[in-house]
Scaffold this active site. Structure first.
Site, PDB file in Angstrom:
ATOM      1  N   ASP A 137       0.845  -1.204   0.000  1.00 55.32           N
ATOM      2  CA  ASP A 137       0.000   0.000   0.000  1.00 55.32           C
ATOM      3  C   ASP A 137       0.881   1.256   0.000  1.00 55.32           C
ATOM      4  O   ASP A 137       0.367   2.379  -0.087  1.00 55.32           O
ATOM      5  CB  ASP A 137      -1.031  -0.002   1.136  1.00 55.32           C
ATOM      6  CG  ASP A 137      -0.425  -0.110   2.513  1.00 55.32           C
ATOM      7  OD1 ASP A 137       0.809  -0.243   2.624  1.00 55.32           O
ATOM      8  OD2 ASP A 137      -1.193  -0.067   3.502  1.00 55.32           O
ATOM      9  N   SER A 138       2.198   1.073   0.006  1.00 55.28           N
ATOM     10  CA  SER A 138       3.125   2.195  -0.232  1.00 55.28           C
ATOM     11  C   SER A 138       2.854   2.806  -1.605  1.00 55.28           C
ATOM     12  O   SER A 138       3.295   3.917  -1.878  1.00 55.28           O
ATOM     13  CB  SER A 138       4.583   1.723  -0.142  1.00 55.28           C
ATOM     14  OG  SER A 138       4.811   0.622  -0.997  1.00 55.28           O
TER      15      SER A 138
ATOM     16  N   ASP B 123      -1.082  -6.206  -0.237  1.00 51.75           N
ATOM     17  CA  ASP B 123      -1.306  -5.552   1.063  1.00 51.75           C
ATOM     18  C   ASP B 123      -2.779  -5.275   1.256  1.00 51.75           C
ATOM     19  O   ASP B 123      -3.426  -4.697   0.368  1.00 51.75           O
ATOM     20  CB  ASP B 123      -0.590  -4.191   1.064  1.00 51.75           C
ATOM     21  CG  ASP B 123       0.574  -4.140   2.014  1.00 51.75           C
ATOM     22  OD1 ASP B 123       0.765  -5.081   2.796  1.00 51.75           O
ATOM     23  OD2 ASP B 123       1.305  -3.131   1.964  1.00 51.75           O
TER      24      ASP B 123
ATOM     25  N   LYS C  92      -1.144  -9.451   2.939  1.00 57.65           N
ATOM     26  CA  LYS C  92      -0.338  -9.035   4.093  1.00 57.65           C
ATOM     27  C   LYS C  92      -1.172  -8.105   4.951  1.00 57.65           C
ATOM     28  O   LYS C  92      -1.842  -7.220   4.410  1.00 57.65           O
ATOM     29  CB  LYS C  92       0.945  -8.337   3.631  1.00 57.65           C
ATOM     30  CG  LYS C  92       1.775  -7.778   4.789  1.00 57.65           C
ATOM     31  CD  LYS C  92       3.190  -7.415   4.386  1.00 57.65           C
ATOM     32  CE  LYS C  92       3.375  -6.091   3.702  1.00 57.65           C
ATOM     33  NZ  LYS C  92       2.914  -4.913   4.481  1.00 57.65           N
TER      34      LYS C  92
ATOM     35  N   GLU D  46      -1.109  -5.701   8.643  1.00 59.91           N
ATOM     36  CA  GLU D  46      -0.297  -5.113   9.703  1.00 59.91           C
ATOM     37  C   GLU D  46      -0.920  -5.428  11.056  1.00 59.91           C
ATOM     38  O   GLU D  46      -2.139  -5.311  11.214  1.00 59.91           O
ATOM     39  CB  GLU D  46      -0.195  -3.586   9.519  1.00 59.91           C
ATOM     40  CG  GLU D  46       0.567  -3.194   8.277  1.00 59.91           C
ATOM     41  CD  GLU D  46       0.742  -1.672   8.120  1.00 59.91           C
ATOM     42  OE1 GLU D  46       0.446  -0.918   9.078  1.00 59.91           O
ATOM     43  OE2 GLU D  46       1.170  -1.260   7.034  1.00 59.91           O
TER      44      GLU D  46
ATOM     45  N   GLU E  25       9.354  -4.373  10.215  1.00 61.32           N
ATOM     46  CA  GLU E  25       9.795  -3.070   9.660  1.00 61.32           C
ATOM     47  C   GLU E  25      10.264  -2.126  10.761  1.00 61.32           C
ATOM     48  O   GLU E  25       9.661  -2.051  11.847  1.00 61.32           O
ATOM     49  CB  GLU E  25       8.617  -2.417   8.888  1.00 61.32           C
ATOM     50  CG  GLU E  25       8.988  -1.042   8.357  1.00 61.32           C
ATOM     51  CD  GLU E  25       8.009  -0.480   7.328  1.00 61.32           C
ATOM     52  OE1 GLU E  25       7.015  -1.159   6.992  1.00 61.32           O
ATOM     53  OE2 GLU E  25       8.258   0.650   6.858  1.00 61.32           O
TER      54      GLU E  25
HETATM   55  O1  KIV Z   1       3.563  -1.127   1.557  1.00 61.13           O
HETATM   56  C1  KIV Z   1       4.720  -1.554   1.487  1.00 61.13           C
HETATM   57  O2  KIV Z   1       5.447  -1.314   0.508  1.00 61.13           O
HETATM   58  C2  KIV Z   1       5.210  -2.369   2.596  1.00 61.13           C
HETATM   59  C3  KIV Z   1       6.684  -2.569   2.693  1.00 61.13           C
HETATM   60  C4  KIV Z   1       7.279  -1.363   3.290  1.00 61.13           C
HETATM   61  C5  KIV Z   1       7.031  -3.803   3.435  1.00 61.13           C
HETATM   62  O3  KIV Z   1       4.449  -2.797   3.413  1.00 61.13           O
END
Ligand code: KIV
Length: 261
Positions: free
Chosen positions: A42-43, A81, A110, A112, A179
């Site tokens: 989600d970056s 994510d 993924k 968090e 992280e």
């Molecule tokens: O969103 C992302 O790119 C991430 C990485 C920083 C692991 O979660």
């Protein structure tokens, strides 16, 4: 060939794993089969959409980008994510993860969160959704914590992180991203669980590394985290190339005789 969860897990203590993010088919194709996993992080909300943090990424956006990445990288294990607010309870988490699995070829999601999210991890894995955990500095807590805060600085926090990792492993996570954690803490977390631990800003004593593609290829210029190594100066290469194009058009050297019908 695409890794299986079994082959990923067997790498623990044998070889280091590599993960990179991708948001589109073009770059995903360049990364295909070069790394163990591609993460549609989600970056993308920051480096692709230009937003200040990851919080406003939507499920629809993650599905759109995951589809593009799956089209480009057909031979790499792909993780999507789950964006902020899409897994606050078991029902939402499952419904939203099922949408990801039905509408894309992602192999895992993924999420968090540590111990407090273990019941969500359990619910997903019990319903055939493979889960990668993410603990330590969690970017979705950016606003609630008032910034990006490095973790694992004191004994109490290290104990919490170790318990987080153990709880999500027990709940079924087959891999954990750690992280923004001090290296010694990341090492203790890595030793405390049997599943691979992938670090980002967590030092070398983990089972593998992940970097955001636009950071490691030097395209993201807004800020440079300390832990990033730039393997390419992408932004300057692109800017120089565009300057050359503009110059060539202006001085009539493009297109040449060879570059026309
Ligand atoms: O969103 C992302 O790119 C991430 C990485 C920083 C692991 O979660």
């Amino acid at each position: 060939m695409k890794q299986s969860i079994g082959s990923i897990q067997k790498t623990k203590n044998n070889r280091k794993l590599t993960m990179i993010t991708a948001y589109d088919a073009l770059f995903a194709k360049l990364f295909d089969e070069k790394v163990d996993f591609i993460l549609v992080g989600d970056s993308l909300n920051m480096s692709f959409a230009g937003k200040p943090d990851t919080l406003s990424a939507t499920l629809e956006q993650m599905i759109y980008h995951t589809n593009a990445v799956c089209s480009g990288a057909k031979n790499t294990f792909i993780i999507c994510d789950m964006p902020f607010g899409t897994y606050t309870n078991e029902l939402d988490a499952l419904n939203n993860s099922v949408k990801v699995f039905q509408q894309t070829n992602a192999n895992a999601v993924k999420i968090e969160g540590g111990s407090s999210k273990a019941h969500i991890v359990k619910h997903l894995t019990q319903n055939s959704i493979a889960v990668v955990g993410h603990i330590g500095l969690m970017p979705q807590n950016f606003r609630s914590e008032g910034g990006y805060k490095v973790k694992g600085k004191d004994e109490a926090n290290i104990e919490t992180l170790i318990q987080d990792a153990k709880d999500i492993e027990k709940a079924g996570a087959f891999c954990i991203v750690v992280e923004g954690v001090k290296e010694d803490a990341a090492e203790l977390i890595t030793k405390a669980v049997d599943v691979p631990v992938i670090g980002i800003g967590a030092g070398i004593k983990v089972d593998g590394q992940v970097l955001v593609w636009s950071d490691m290829l030097g395209f993201f210029e807004d800020f440079k985290p300390k832990f990033v190594r730039e393997y390419l100066n992408g932004a300057s290469l692109v800017k120089d190339a565009v300057d050359s194009y503009v110059k060539d058009v202006e001085n009539l050297s493009f297109p040449s005789d060879k570059e026309k019908y």
